[in-house]
Design an enzyme around this catalytic site. Structure first.
Site, short mmCIF file in Angstrom:
data_model
loop_
_atom_site.label_atom_id
_atom_site.label_comp_id
_atom_site.label_asym_id
_atom_site.label_seq_id
_atom_site.Cartn_x
_atom_site.Cartn_y
_atom_site.Cartn_z
N ASP A 33 1.12 -1.37 0.00
CA ASP A 33 0.09 0.19 -0.41
C ASP A 33 0.56 1.22 0.18
O ASP A 33 2.11 1.57 -0.06
CB ASP A 33 -0.88 0.05 0.74
CG ASP A 33 -2.30 1.10 0.72
OD1 ASP A 33 -2.40 1.75 0.08
OD2 ASP A 33 -2.99 1.27 2.33
N HIS A 50 2.38 3.26 -8.65
CA HIS A 50 2.34 1.87 -9.35
C HIS A 50 3.25 1.21 -10.02
O HIS A 50 3.88 0.18 -9.60
CB HIS A 50 0.99 1.56 -10.03
CG HIS A 50 -0.17 2.00 -9.23
ND1 HIS A 50 -0.63 1.17 -8.14
CD2 HIS A 50 -1.48 2.76 -9.59
CE1 HIS A 50 -1.24 2.32 -7.02
NE2 HIS A 50 -2.09 3.35 -8.58
N LEU A 144 11.11 -20.14 -4.37
CA LEU A 144 10.46 -19.42 -3.70
C LEU A 144 9.19 -19.41 -4.68
O LEU A 144 9.47 -19.12 -6.30
CB LEU A 144 11.26 -17.48 -4.21
CG LEU A 144 10.16 -17.04 -3.11
CD1 LEU A 144 9.49 -16.84 -1.90
CD2 LEU A 144 10.38 -15.25 -4.04
C1 FPP Z 1 -2.34 0.20 -3.02
O1 FPP Z 1 -1.52 1.57 -3.26
C2 FPP Z 1 -1.83 -0.67 -4.57
C3 FPP Z 1 -2.18 -1.04 -5.06
C4 FPP Z 1 -3.58 -0.72 -5.40
C5 FPP Z 1 -1.90 -1.83 -6.52
C6 FPP Z 1 -0.38 -2.75 -6.24
C7 FPP Z 1 0.65 -2.75 -7.50
C8 FPP Z 1 2.00 -2.72 -7.10
C9 FPP Z 1 2.61 -2.48 -6.06
C10 FPP Z 1 2.11 -2.93 -8.61
C11 FPP Z 1 3.25 -4.26 -8.69
C12 FPP Z 1 2.69 -5.11 -9.78
C13 FPP Z 1 3.22 -6.17 -9.72
C14 FPP Z 1 2.12 -7.50 -11.26
C15 FPP Z 1 4.67 -6.79 -10.01
P1 FPP Z 1 -2.35 2.37 -3.47
O2 FPP Z 1 -2.61 3.09 -4.71
O3 FPP Z 1 -3.59 1.93 -2.72
O4 FPP Z 1 -2.20 3.81 -2.16
P2 FPP Z 1 -2.65 4.34 -1.44
O5 FPP Z 1 -2.88 4.00 -0.37
O6 FPP Z 1 -1.31 6.18 -1.40
O7 FPP Z 1 -3.86 5.52 -2.64
#
Ligand code: FPP
Length: 253
Positions: A33, A50, A144
């Site tokens: 997150d 992201h 892994l």
């Molecule tokens: C939450 O942060 C994150 C997500 C919903 C997307 C997670 C995806 C990645 C970390 C990319 C990795 C992917 C792969 C396939 C390797 P948020 O957008 O909710 O953050 P915020 O709370 O700051 O809004």
């Protein structure tokens, strides 16, 4: 071209890597997150967070391989994430392909086996096909296990399991009297995997957000305010060190 350089050189490790391999959790689950906030703090669009998040994934995978962790399950896209603006959804759903395009050869050289949990059928074909290609290509690896939770929601998973169990009871493939925890686990996306020993959530929130509700029943939780794109091997080792200090009692004394 496939890189034949392993993440980790065992000779080198003896001096430079401090955490004892045998104390590492077998299965680590991560709620990644804070991508959006990371980007907004820099005046960038949320999706830039992201994108940055994929290199953090690789850092964590490398650290997990070094420590001989057996499984890493990453919450990549939840059943609730469809509520986000369409361009952001589209962007996130392109990341598995991008990640695998960049890193699959390196993952293969390091004996990583890719897996996925979630309702894959309702994902765009390009996401599903990229992940399925990686699953097939790494099927015989026994290092892994790297699971992407994609279009995953725990309540959805439990309802699907309940429906399948009900059908199997009706067809007399499953007996209601014998139904126990092991049986239920067999109907989940995570069938056959050990339950997570450690859950890490970055980004400061302290909630499960519909992630692995059944599987996390006895998991140790570790939270950090660090936003996912800033998360590094340092925090990962800190989480593992704290995990090592915990006494797991599973309801006993
Ligand atoms: C939450 O942060 C994150 C997500 C919903 C997307 C997670 C995806 C990645 C970390 C990319 C990795 C992917 C792969 C396939 C390797 P948020 O957008 O909710 O953050 P915020 O709370 O700051 O809004």
């Amino acid at each position: 071209m496939s890189m034949k350089v392993p993440f980790f050189n065992h000779k080198q490790s003896k001096e430079s890597y401090q955490f004892p391999e045998e104390a590492a959790p077998e299965h680590i689950a991560i709620i990644m997150d804070g991508n959006g906030r990371w980007a907004q703090k820099r005046g960038l669009p949320r999706v830039a967070g992201h994108k940055e998040g994929i290199s953090t994934v690789m850092k964590v995978v490398k650290a997990a391989v070094k420590l001989n962790v057996k499984a890493l399950t990453l919450y990549t896209f939840s059943t609730e994430n469809w509520k986000r603006p369409r361009p952001e959804v589209d962007f996130i759903l392109k990341l598995p392909k991008e990640f695998l395009h960049l890193y699959l050869p390196e993952l293969i050289s390091n004996n990583v086996r890719i897996g996925a949990i979630g309702d894959m059928e309702n994902l765009p074909a390009h996401t599903r096909e990229a992940v399925q290609f990686a699953i097939d290509r790494t099927r015989n690896n026994d290092g892994l296990r790297l699971n992407f939770a994609l279009n995953y929601g725990s309540r959805h998973e439990l309802i699907k399991a309940m429906k399948e169990m009900y059908a199997d009871i009706n067809n007399e493939k499953l007996s209601l009297e014998e139904l126990d925890e092991q049986h239920v686990s067999q109907y989940l996306y995570t069938a056959g995997m050990p339950e997570p020993d450690l859950l890490i959530r970055t980004g400061g929130e302290k909630r499960l957000s519909n992630f692995l509700l059944w599987q996390l029943a006895y998991t140790e939780f570790w939270f950090t305010d660090v936003l996912w794109p800033d998360f590094s091997e340092k925090e990962f080792l800190q989480a593992l060190e704290e995990y090592r200090q915990r006494k797991r009692r599973y309801g006993g004394i």
